[in-house]
Design an enzyme around this catalytic site. Structure first.
Site, PDB file in Angstrom:
ATOM      1  N   ARG A  14       0.844  -1.207   0.000  1.00 26.83           N
ATOM      2  CA  ARG A  14       0.000   0.000   0.000  1.00 26.83           C
ATOM      3  C   ARG A  14       0.877   1.254   0.000  1.00 26.83           C
ATOM      4  NH1 ARG A  14      -2.464   0.673   4.778  1.00 26.83           N
ATOM      5  NH2 ARG A  14      -1.319  -0.951   5.874  1.00 26.83           N
ATOM      6  N   TYR A 162       7.906   8.093  16.802  1.00 32.05           N
ATOM      7  CA  TYR A 162       7.988   8.131  15.332  1.00 32.05           C
ATOM      8  C   TYR A 162       9.095   9.099  14.903  1.00 32.05           C
ATOM      9  CZ  TYR A 162       6.528   8.703  10.435  1.00 32.05           C
ATOM     10  OH  TYR A 162       6.498   8.752   9.066  1.00 32.05           O
TER      11      TYR A 162
END
Ligand code: NAP
Length: 259
Positions: A14, A162
């Site tokens: 994806r 992150y």
């Protein structure tokens, strides 16, 4: 044995990884499509690669699990006998955004394992194979591309783990670029800005406003997976042979300081 070049792209079922797979397929590359759990999306990407005249192998593997990364490389070599390019693309945001004062060790470890530890050791294994294949005359000018992020230098205190993983990706690129230059392996970081994928779908309204109304980026549009695919093609087609350890911003100009 076919002389068509082979790229392993982690997380190419994806989003950005899929965009890279389709772009490389159009340039005659054979693609190893890695996915984590969405086998349906991976099969769709393979069908779209095939529709572009390309060829692809699907391999399930978790970049957070080093044993499954060994499987990814072993399957590639068993199928194609070569690997010319590795794209470390797979990455995740924290399952839940939490203020840095509440970041949990579990979320920190999970994001770092998938986004940074996995790519480090996958690069180590693939680099070793590339040196061997190059010495044997099977491949030439192999390359490694790391997909970083504007989060490498932009503070988002609700997803600290992150940001730290992406800052680490920047150093990972430099270290491997430095070490592998003597073997003719160039290493690049592509640093996307805000790209329309499932990852950013949850914050679509916020970014629509920031980009389209407020001009967060000088180029007032969302980035697309195909934008990253084009940057990868430039590297893959040997247009940057004297550059290594280089950061390529594909971000609509987000990285500039502006007054
Ligand atoms: P996405 O749409 O959420 O797609 C993620 C891809 O990674 C999927 O193919 C997914 O596989 C795979 N994946 C997730 N966890 C994995 C794991 N543990 N092992 C192997 N594969 C895994 O994300 P994206 O937006 O394309 O992001 C791709 C990369 O670009 C990430 O590293 C991200 O940090 C970076 N990036 C994205 C943006 C952005 O704005 N979108 C900006 C800067 C950087 P399944 O389909 O099986 O789940």
């Amino acid at each position: 044995m076919s002389d068509k070049r082979v790229a392993i792209i982690t997380g190419s079922s994806r989003g950005i990884g899929r965009g890279i797979a389709l772009a490389l397929a159009e340039h005659g590359w054979r693609i190893v499509i890695n996915y984590h759990s969405n086998s349906e999306a991976a099969a769709k990407t393979r069908a779209d690669v095939t529709a572009r005249g390309g060829e692809a192998l699907l391999v399930q593997a978790d970049t957070g699990d080093l044993a499954s990364l060994e499987k990814l490389v072993d399957s590639t070599l068993a199928q194609y006998g070569r690997v010319d390019m590795l794209v470390n693309n797979a990455g995740v945001a924290p399952r839940q955004r939490r203020d840095i004062l509440q970041t949990t060790p579990e979320s920190y470890d999970e994001v770092m394992a998938i986004n940074l530890r996995g790519p480090f050791f996958l690069t180590q294994r693939v680099a070793g194979e590339m040196v061997r294949l190059r010495d044997a005359g099977i491949i030439s000018a192999p390359k490694i591309i790391n997909i970083g992020s504007i989060s490498a230098y932009t503070s988002s205190t609700a997803r600290a783990e992150y940001c730290i993983s992406k800052a680490g990706m920047a150093m990972l690129t430099k270290l491997w670029a430095d070490r592998l230059a003597e073997y003719g392996i160039n290493v690049y970081e592509i640093r996307p800005g805000i790209i329309a994928t499932d990852l950013t779908a949850v914050v679509k309204d916020k970014y629509d406003h920031l980009i389209l109304d407020q001009g967060l980026t000088p180029i007032r549009r969302w980035g697309l997976p195909a934008d990253i695919g084009k940057a990868v093609v430039a590297i893959a087609t040997d247009l940057l042979p004297f550059s290594t350890g280089e950061v390529i911003n594909v971000d609509g100009g987000f990285h500039m300081h502006r007054l």
